[in-house]
Design a protein around this motif. Sequence first.
Motif, PDB file in Angstrom:
ATOM      1  N   TYR A 145     -10.579   6.952 -16.854  1.00 46.83           N
ATOM      2  CA  TYR A 145      -9.533   5.940 -16.808  1.00 46.83           C
ATOM      3  C   TYR A 145      -9.836   4.892 -17.872  1.00 46.83           C
ATOM      4  CZ  TYR A 145      -9.150   8.075 -12.215  1.00 46.83           C
ATOM      5  OH  TYR A 145      -9.032   8.973 -11.204  1.00 46.83           O
ATOM      6  N   THR A 146      -8.804   4.226 -18.359  1.00 49.26           N
ATOM      7  CA  THR A 146      -9.013   3.206 -19.376  1.00 49.26           C
ATOM      8  C   THR A 146      -9.730   1.994 -18.787  1.00 49.26           C
ATOM      9  OG1 THR A 146      -6.809   2.337 -18.943  1.00 49.26           O
ATOM     10  CG2 THR A 146      -7.039   3.890 -20.776  1.00 49.26           C
ATOM     11  N   SER A 147      -9.496   1.715 -17.528  1.00 46.18           N
ATOM     12  CA  SER A 147     -10.214   0.640 -16.844  1.00 46.18           C
ATOM     13  C   SER A 147     -10.365   1.058 -15.384  1.00 46.18           C
ATOM     14  CB  SER A 147      -9.452  -0.676 -16.939  1.00 46.18           C
ATOM     15  OG  SER A 147      -8.236  -0.572 -16.224  1.00 46.18           O
ATOM     16  N   THR A 154      -2.288  14.856   5.808  1.00 50.64           N
ATOM     17  CA  THR A 154      -1.322  14.746   6.909  1.00 50.64           C
ATOM     18  C   THR A 154      -1.312  13.303   7.409  1.00 50.64           C
ATOM     19  OG1 THR A 154      -2.944  15.247   8.635  1.00 50.64           O
ATOM     20  CG2 THR A 154      -1.810  17.123   7.595  1.00 50.64           C
ATOM     21  N   PRO A 155      -0.262  12.903   8.110  1.00 56.25           N
ATOM     22  CA  PRO A 155      -0.191  11.531   8.620  1.00 56.25           C
ATOM     23  C   PRO A 155      -1.363  11.166   9.541  1.00 56.25           C
ATOM     24  CG  PRO A 155       1.957  12.538   8.744  1.00 56.25           C
ATOM     25  CD  PRO A 155       1.003  13.620   8.324  1.00 56.25           C
ATOM     26  N   LYS A 156      -1.938  12.147  10.213  1.00 60.64           N
ATOM     27  CA  LYS A 156      -3.048  11.872  11.123  1.00 60.64           C
ATOM     28  C   LYS A 156      -4.411  12.018  10.455  1.00 60.64           C
ATOM     29  CE  LYS A 156      -0.506  12.958  15.252  1.00 60.64           C
ATOM     30  NZ  LYS A 156      -0.471  13.624  16.513  1.00 60.64           N
ATOM     31  N   ASP A 157      -4.426  12.434   9.218  1.00 62.88           N
ATOM     32  CA  ASP A 157      -5.672  12.616   8.468  1.00 62.88           C
ATOM     33  C   ASP A 157      -5.345  12.472   6.990  1.00 62.88           C
ATOM     34  OD1 ASP A 157      -8.298  13.230   7.813  1.00 62.88           O
ATOM     35  OD2 ASP A 157      -7.976  15.389   7.907  1.00 62.88           O
ATOM     36  N   LEU A 158      -5.371  11.249   6.493  1.00 63.46           N
ATOM     37  CA  LEU A 158      -4.846  10.943   5.167  1.00 63.46           C
ATOM     38  C   LEU A 158      -5.932  10.364   4.256  1.00 63.46           C
ATOM     39  CD1 LEU A 158      -2.157  10.957   3.624  1.00 63.46           C
ATOM     40  CD2 LEU A 158      -1.821   8.613   4.378  1.00 63.46           C
ATOM     41  N   TRP A 159      -6.367  11.174   3.301  1.00 64.73           N
ATOM     42  CA  TRP A 159      -7.349  10.752   2.310  1.00 64.73           C
ATOM     43  C   TRP A 159      -6.676  10.687   0.955  1.00 64.73           C
ATOM     44  CZ3 TRP A 159     -12.604  13.751   2.891  1.00 64.73           C
ATOM     45  CH2 TRP A 159     -13.089  13.593   4.193  1.00 64.73           C
ATOM     46  N   MET A 160      -7.242   9.886   0.081  1.00 63.89           N
ATOM     47  CA  MET A 160      -6.784   9.867  -1.301  1.00 63.89           C
ATOM     48  C   MET A 160      -7.917   9.411  -2.206  1.00 63.89           C
ATOM     49  SD  MET A 160      -4.230   6.564  -1.377  1.00 63.89           S
ATOM     50  CE  MET A 160      -3.095   7.414  -0.343  1.00 63.89           C
ATOM     51  N   VAL A 161      -7.739   9.679  -3.482  1.00 64.61           N
ATOM     52  CA  VAL A 161      -8.737   9.306  -4.475  1.00 64.61           C
ATOM     53  C   VAL A 161      -8.163   8.187  -5.335  1.00 64.61           C
ATOM     54  CG1 VAL A 161     -10.035  10.102  -6.491  1.00 64.61           C
ATOM     55  CG2 VAL A 161      -9.675  11.640  -4.550  1.00 64.61           C
ATOM     56  N   ILE A 162      -8.948   7.127  -5.490  1.00 68.97           N
ATOM     57  CA  ILE A 162      -8.583   6.041  -6.394  1.00 68.97           C
ATOM     58  C   ILE A 162      -9.822   5.733  -7.224  1.00 68.97           C
ATOM     59  CG2 ILE A 162      -7.815   3.644  -6.593  1.00 68.97           C
ATOM     60  CD1 ILE A 162      -6.299   4.060  -3.960  1.00 68.97           C
ATOM     61  N   TYR A 163      -9.689   5.862  -8.536  1.00 61.60           N
ATOM     62  CA  TYR A 163     -10.802   5.668  -9.476  1.00 61.60           C
ATOM     63  C   TYR A 163     -12.031   6.472  -9.063  1.00 61.60           C
ATOM     64  CZ  TYR A 163      -8.175   1.960 -11.718  1.00 61.60           C
ATOM     65  OH  TYR A 163      -7.215   1.253 -12.395  1.00 61.60           O
ATOM     66  N   ASN A 164     -11.822   7.749  -8.811  1.00 62.01           N
ATOM     67  CA  ASN A 164     -12.901   8.697  -8.486  1.00 62.01           C
ATOM     68  C   ASN A 164     -13.664   8.325  -7.214  1.00 62.01           C
ATOM     69  OD1 ASN A 164     -12.431  10.387 -10.767  1.00 62.01           O
ATOM     70  ND2 ASN A 164     -13.397   8.820 -12.026  1.00 62.01           N
ATOM     71  N   ARG A 165     -13.043   7.523  -6.357  1.00 58.78           N
ATOM     72  CA  ARG A 165     -13.618   7.184  -5.070  1.00 58.78           C
ATOM     73  C   ARG A 165     -12.688   7.743  -3.991  1.00 58.78           C
ATOM     74  NH1 ARG A 165     -16.742   5.416  -8.593  1.00 58.78           N
ATOM     75  NH2 ARG A 165     -17.827   3.448  -8.508  1.00 58.78           N
ATOM     76  N   VAL A 216      -4.618  13.647  -2.940  1.00 58.01           N
ATOM     77  CA  VAL A 216      -4.648  13.746  -4.403  1.00 58.01           C
ATOM     78  C   VAL A 216      -5.250  12.489  -5.013  1.00 58.01           C
ATOM     79  CG1 VAL A 216      -2.622  15.262  -4.491  1.00 58.01           C
ATOM     80  CG2 VAL A 216      -2.327  12.789  -4.690  1.00 58.01           C
ATOM     81  N   ASP A 217      -5.392  12.494  -6.326  1.00 55.81           N
ATOM     82  CA  ASP A 217      -5.833  11.312  -7.052  1.00 55.81           C
ATOM     83  C   ASP A 217      -4.617  10.389  -7.169  1.00 55.81           C
ATOM     84  OD1 ASP A 217      -6.494   9.369  -8.997  1.00 55.81           O
ATOM     85  OD2 ASP A 217      -7.985  10.726  -9.870  1.00 55.81           O
ATOM     86  N   ALA A 218      -4.681   9.268  -6.482  1.00 53.73           N
ATOM     87  CA  ALA A 218      -3.552   8.340  -6.426  1.00 53.73           C
ATOM     88  C   ALA A 218      -3.747   7.141  -7.343  1.00 53.73           C
ATOM     89  CB  ALA A 218      -3.364   7.871  -4.987  1.00 53.73           C
ATOM     90  N   THR A 219      -4.687   7.211  -8.251  1.00 51.23           N
ATOM     91  CA  THR A 219      -5.001   6.070  -9.110  1.00 51.23           C
ATOM     92  C   THR A 219      -3.790   5.618  -9.915  1.00 51.23           C
ATOM     93  OG1 THR A 219      -7.255   6.895  -9.300  1.00 51.23           O
ATOM     94  CG2 THR A 219      -6.571   5.228 -10.890  1.00 51.23           C
ATOM     95  N   GLU A 220      -3.122   6.550 -10.543  1.00 53.65           N
ATOM     96  CA  GLU A 220      -1.981   6.193 -11.380  1.00 53.65           C
ATOM     97  C   GLU A 220      -0.884   5.529 -10.550  1.00 53.65           C
ATOM     98  OE1 GLU A 220       1.236   8.424 -14.257  1.00 53.65           O
ATOM     99  OE2 GLU A 220      -0.775   9.272 -14.095  1.00 53.65           O
ATOM    100  N   GLU A 224      -1.978   1.972  -9.585  1.00 52.86           N
ATOM    101  CA  GLU A 224      -1.881   1.003 -10.676  1.00 52.86           C
ATOM    102  C   GLU A 224      -0.448   0.797 -11.157  1.00 52.86           C
ATOM    103  OE1 GLU A 224      -3.968  -1.147 -11.521  1.00 52.86           O
ATOM    104  OE2 GLU A 224      -5.733  -0.315 -10.536  1.00 52.86           O
ATOM    105  N   ASP A 225       0.409   1.802 -11.017  1.00 52.04           N
ATOM    106  CA  ASP A 225       1.807   1.655 -11.422  1.00 52.04           C
ATOM    107  C   ASP A 225       2.505   0.537 -10.651  1.00 52.04           C
ATOM    108  OD1 ASP A 225       1.661   3.571 -13.349  1.00 52.04           O
ATOM    109  OD2 ASP A 225       2.680   5.137 -12.199  1.00 52.04           O
ATOM    110  N   VAL A 226       2.072   0.313  -9.417  1.00 49.78           N
ATOM    111  CA  VAL A 226       2.682  -0.718  -8.592  1.00 49.78           C
ATOM    112  C   VAL A 226       2.049  -2.074  -8.847  1.00 49.78           C
ATOM    113  CG1 VAL A 226       3.632  -1.041  -6.295  1.00 49.78           C
ATOM    114  CG2 VAL A 226       2.553   1.085  -6.830  1.00 49.78           C
ATOM    115  N   ALA A 227       1.025  -2.113  -9.692  1.00 49.88           N
ATOM    116  CA  ALA A 227       0.325  -3.347 -10.055  1.00 49.88           C
ATOM    117  C   ALA A 227      -0.249  -4.050  -8.836  1.00 49.88           C
ATOM    118  CB  ALA A 227       1.247  -4.280 -10.832  1.00 49.88           C
ATOM    119  N   HIS A 228      -1.052  -3.314  -8.063  1.00 49.17           N
ATOM    120  CA  HIS A 228      -1.703  -3.913  -6.899  1.00 49.17           C
ATOM    121  C   HIS A 228      -2.623  -5.050  -7.341  1.00 49.17           C
ATOM    122  CE1 HIS A 228      -0.590  -0.180  -4.726  1.00 49.17           C
ATOM    123  NE2 HIS A 228      -0.580  -0.992  -3.691  1.00 49.17           N
TER     124      HIS A 228
END
Length: 164
Positions: free
Chosen positions: A97-99, A27-38, A62-66, A69-73
């Motif tokens: 992940y490949t990297s 939710t906007p007031k409680d927002l978690w995500m996963v990036i590279y298993n973190r 959710v896992d937001a890794t893809e 990386e799609d946005v090339a941060h």
Amino acid sequence: MATINNTTEKYRPRQLYSLQEVRKHDTPKDLWMVIYNRVYDVTAFAGDHPGGVEVLFDCGGVDATEAFEDVAHSDDAVNMLAPYFLGDLDRSDHRSYTSERHPKDHYASMKEIRPIPRKRKSKHKQQLDKAFIEKVTIGLLVCLAVISIIIYVCIQKFKWAYHV
């Protein structure tokens, strides 16, 4: 949620979160995500995200890794994740992940990492926008007044030219 005692982790024990636990925080007031298993709590950053809050809301829980990386941060963007780090994703929910890219101070103490200060850009920008709109409005009113006077003078000259 479980705790890992890791001797390389000198500041605090690392927390483990299941993907099911992460999914509860979307939710906007409680927002978690996963990036590279973190796991990251990006609630405080949502309003400052350059790509807009909607992008983060779409990846909440959710896992937001893809997507990340799609946005090339850049590496700077990766390092900006550090203050929002909560813990690791449980091994049973890991993806490969490949990297992998991680912030430099990933496991630093929560006491030692200060959250990125909220930018006052939005208030300042609102003030600038308000001042700009006022100046443009005044400029347009002055132009309208000058054009009205020119039209009035032209009409009067036209009347005087045919009355003489």
